[in-house]
Design a protein around this motif. Structure first.
Motif, short mmCIF file in Angstrom:
data_model
loop_
_atom_site.label_atom_id
_atom_site.label_comp_id
_atom_site.label_asym_id
_atom_site.label_seq_id
_atom_site.Cartn_x
_atom_site.Cartn_y
_atom_site.Cartn_z
N ALA A 51 0.83 -1.20 0.00
CA ALA A 51 0.00 0.00 0.00
C ALA A 51 0.86 1.25 0.00
O ALA A 51 0.53 2.25 -0.66
CB ALA A 51 -0.93 0.00 1.22
N LEU A 52 2.01 1.19 0.72
CA LEU A 52 2.90 2.35 0.78
C LEU A 52 3.46 2.66 -0.61
O LEU A 52 3.52 3.83 -1.01
CB LEU A 52 4.05 2.07 1.76
N PHE A 53 3.85 1.62 -1.36
CA PHE A 53 4.40 1.84 -2.70
C PHE A 53 3.33 2.40 -3.64
O PHE A 53 3.62 3.23 -4.51
CB PHE A 53 4.96 0.53 -3.26
N ILE A 54 2.09 1.96 -3.46
CA ILE A 54 1.00 2.47 -4.29
C ILE A 54 0.80 3.96 -4.02
O ILE A 54 0.65 4.78 -4.95
CB ILE A 54 -0.30 1.70 -4.03
N LYS A 55 0.81 4.34 -2.73
CA LYS A 55 0.63 5.75 -2.36
C LYS A 55 1.78 6.60 -2.90
O LYS A 55 1.56 7.69 -3.44
CB LYS A 55 0.54 5.89 -0.85
N VAL A 69 3.99 10.48 -6.87
CA VAL A 69 4.97 10.82 -7.91
C VAL A 69 4.27 11.06 -9.25
O VAL A 69 4.60 12.01 -9.97
CB VAL A 69 6.02 9.69 -8.04
N ALA A 70 3.29 10.23 -9.57
CA ALA A 70 2.56 10.39 -10.83
C ALA A 70 1.80 11.71 -10.86
O ALA A 70 1.80 12.42 -11.88
CB ALA A 70 1.59 9.22 -11.03
N LEU A 71 1.16 12.06 -9.74
CA LEU A 71 0.42 13.31 -9.68
C LEU A 71 1.35 14.50 -9.79
O LEU A 71 1.07 15.47 -10.52
CB LEU A 71 -0.37 13.39 -8.35
N LEU A 72 2.50 14.45 -9.10
CA LEU A 72 3.47 15.53 -9.17
C LEU A 72 4.01 15.69 -10.59
O LEU A 72 4.15 16.81 -11.11
CB LEU A 72 4.62 15.27 -8.19
N THR A 73 4.30 14.56 -11.24
CA THR A 73 4.80 14.60 -12.62
C THR A 73 3.77 15.22 -13.55
O THR A 73 4.11 16.04 -14.42
CB THR A 73 5.14 13.18 -13.09
N PHE A 74 2.52 14.85 -13.38
CA PHE A 74 1.44 15.40 -14.22
C PHE A 74 1.33 16.91 -14.02
O PHE A 74 1.21 17.67 -14.99
CB PHE A 74 0.12 14.71 -13.87
N LEU A 75 1.37 17.36 -12.77
CA LEU A 75 1.24 18.79 -12.48
C LEU A 75 2.40 19.58 -13.05
O LEU A 75 2.21 20.68 -13.60
CB LEU A 75 1.13 19.01 -10.97
N VAL A 76 3.61 19.03 -12.91
CA VAL A 76 4.79 19.72 -13.46
C VAL A 76 4.69 19.82 -14.97
O VAL A 76 5.01 20.86 -15.57
CB VAL A 76 6.08 18.99 -13.03
N ALA A 77 4.24 18.74 -15.62
CA ALA A 77 4.14 18.73 -17.08
C ALA A 77 3.10 19.73 -17.58
O ALA A 77 3.24 20.28 -18.67
CB ALA A 77 3.80 17.32 -17.56
N PHE A 86 -5.32 12.47 2.23
CA PHE A 86 -4.66 12.37 0.93
C PHE A 86 -5.62 11.83 -0.12
O PHE A 86 -5.74 12.39 -1.22
CB PHE A 86 -3.43 11.46 1.04
N LEU A 87 -6.35 10.77 0.22
CA LEU A 87 -7.29 10.19 -0.74
C LEU A 87 -8.45 11.14 -1.01
O LEU A 87 -8.98 11.19 -2.12
CB LEU A 87 -7.82 8.85 -0.20
N GLY A 88 -8.85 11.91 0.00
CA GLY A 88 -9.92 12.88 -0.19
C GLY A 88 -9.54 13.97 -1.17
O GLY A 88 -10.37 14.46 -1.94
N LEU A 89 -8.25 14.37 -1.16
CA LEU A 89 -7.78 15.39 -2.10
C LEU A 89 -7.59 14.81 -3.49
O LEU A 89 -7.79 15.50 -4.50
CB LEU A 89 -6.45 15.97 -1.61
N LEU A 90 -7.22 13.54 -3.55
CA LEU A 90 -6.88 12.92 -4.83
C LEU A 90 -8.10 12.44 -5.59
O LEU A 90 -8.09 12.36 -6.81
CB LEU A 90 -5.94 11.74 -4.59
N SER A 91 -9.20 12.14 -4.87
CA SER A 91 -10.36 11.51 -5.49
C SER A 91 -11.63 12.31 -5.22
O SER A 91 -11.70 13.06 -4.24
CB SER A 91 -10.52 10.08 -4.97
N PRO A 92 -12.65 12.14 -6.05
CA PRO A 92 -13.92 12.83 -5.82
C PRO A 92 -14.73 12.16 -4.71
O PRO A 92 -14.43 11.06 -4.27
CB PRO A 92 -14.63 12.70 -7.18
N GLY A 93 -15.78 12.84 -4.28
CA GLY A 93 -16.67 12.26 -3.28
C GLY A 93 -16.05 12.22 -1.90
O GLY A 93 -15.20 13.03 -1.55
#
Length: 241
Positions: free
Chosen positions: A2-6, A11-19, A80-87
Motif C-alpha cells: 500500500a505504501l508503494f501504491i501511495k 509521484v505520478a500526480l506531481l509529474t502530471f502537475l509539473v508537465a 490524501f485520498l480525499g484530495l486525490l479523489s472525488p466524493g
C-alpha cells in the motif's frame, strides 16, 4: 504494498502537475521562496496532527483506543485520498481501515467521520456569525447574514437528523456488500455512538477545532508571506472564515 501504491500515486500526480504547469511561472514563484516556507510546512503538519487527535477523542469516547500514531496515519491517508479523489473516499477509507485493522463497527466509524465534519461546519458557521456581527458593528456590512444563522440553528435538530441519516446511508452503501447488508444493526451502532457525544466531549471537539482554524490560518499567513502577498494574519483569517 500500500505504501508503494501511495508513493507511486504521489509521484505520478506531481509529474502530471509539473508537465501541465507554466515552467517560467513556477520558476518565478520558487525564486521568491524565503525563510517563511520553513515555518509554513511544520505548522501544516501540526494542524493535521491536532485534527487526528480530535477524531481520536471521539473514538476514545466509544471505548475504542487507537494509538495516536496509528490514528494520525489513518487520518493523513484519508485526507490524501480525499484530495486525490472525488466524493467522500477519504472518509470512507477511515471507516474501512478502522473496520479492517481494529474490527470497529462501520456504524461507529461512520459516526466518527460525520461528527468530525459536522463539528468543522458548525464551528466555522459560528465564527462567521460573530464575524458578521463585528463587521456590522463597524459599519462595514449588513446584519442580515448574521441573523440568518440563528434561524438555521433553531431548525438544527431536524436538519442535523436528516443530514446524519443521509450521510450514513451514502457511506455505508460504499462499504463491501457483507457490511452493507447489516444496515439496521450498523445504524443502531451509529445512533449509540452519537448518543455518547456529551457536552464535555463536544466542548473539547469544538475547542480543538478552533485551535485548528487558528493554526491553519497561521499556515496560510506564512504561505502568503512566501508569495509576497501583503496580507495580515487577521485578513487571512477573515478570508478563510
Amino acid at each position: 504494498m500500500a505504501l508503494f501504491i501511495k508513493l507511486g500515486l504521489g509521484v505520478a500526480l506531481l509529474t502530471f502537475l509539473v508537465a501541465r504547469s507554466d515552467r517560467d511561472a513556477v520558476s518565478q514563484v520558487l525564486g521568491q521562496l524565503n525563510g517563511w516556507v520553513f515555518l509554513s510546512l511544520p505548522i501544516f503538519y501540526v494542524h493535521s496532527a491536532i485534527r487526528a487527535w480530535r477524531w481520536n477523542l471521539f473514538l476514545g469516547a466509544q471505548d475504542i483506543h487507537v494509538p495516536f500514531l496509528q490514528a494520525n496515519r489513518i487520518y493523513l491517508s484519508g485526507s490524501f485520498l480525499g484530495l486525490l479523489s472525488p466524493g467522500r473516499i477519504g472518509e470512507l477509507y477511515r471507516v474501512w481501515i478502522l473496520y479492517r485493522e481494529r474490527t470497529v463497527s462501520p456504524g461507529i466509524g461512520i459516526a466518527s467521520v460525520i461528527v468530525d465534519r459536522l463539528v468543522d461546519v458548525v464551528t466555522l458557521l459560528s465564527i462567521g456569525f460573530l464575524g458578521f456581527l463585528y463587521l456590522a458593528q463597524q459599519g462595514l456590512g449588513s446584519t442580515a447574514p448574521a441573523l440568518a444563522w440563528p434561524a438555521v440553528f433553531l431548525r438544527g435538530r431536524s436538519l442535523v437528523s436528516r443530514f446524519l441519516r443521509r450521510q450514513f446511508q451514502r457511506l455505508l452503501a460504499r462499504m463491501p456488500e457483507k457490511v452493507a447488508q447489516e444496515v439496521p444493526q450498523e445504524y443502531r451502532y451509529f445512533l449509540q455512538s452519537l448518543g455518547r457525544l456529551n457536552g464535555r466531549l463536544l466542548l473539547q471537539l469544538v475547542a480543538l477545532t478552533v485551535v485548528c482554524i487558528v493554526i491553519y490560518c497561521g499556515h496560510l499567513y506564512f504561505v502568503a508571506r512566501v508569495l509576497g502577498l501583503p496580507l495580515s494574519f487577521w485578513e487571512v483569517t477573515g478570508v478563510l472564515c
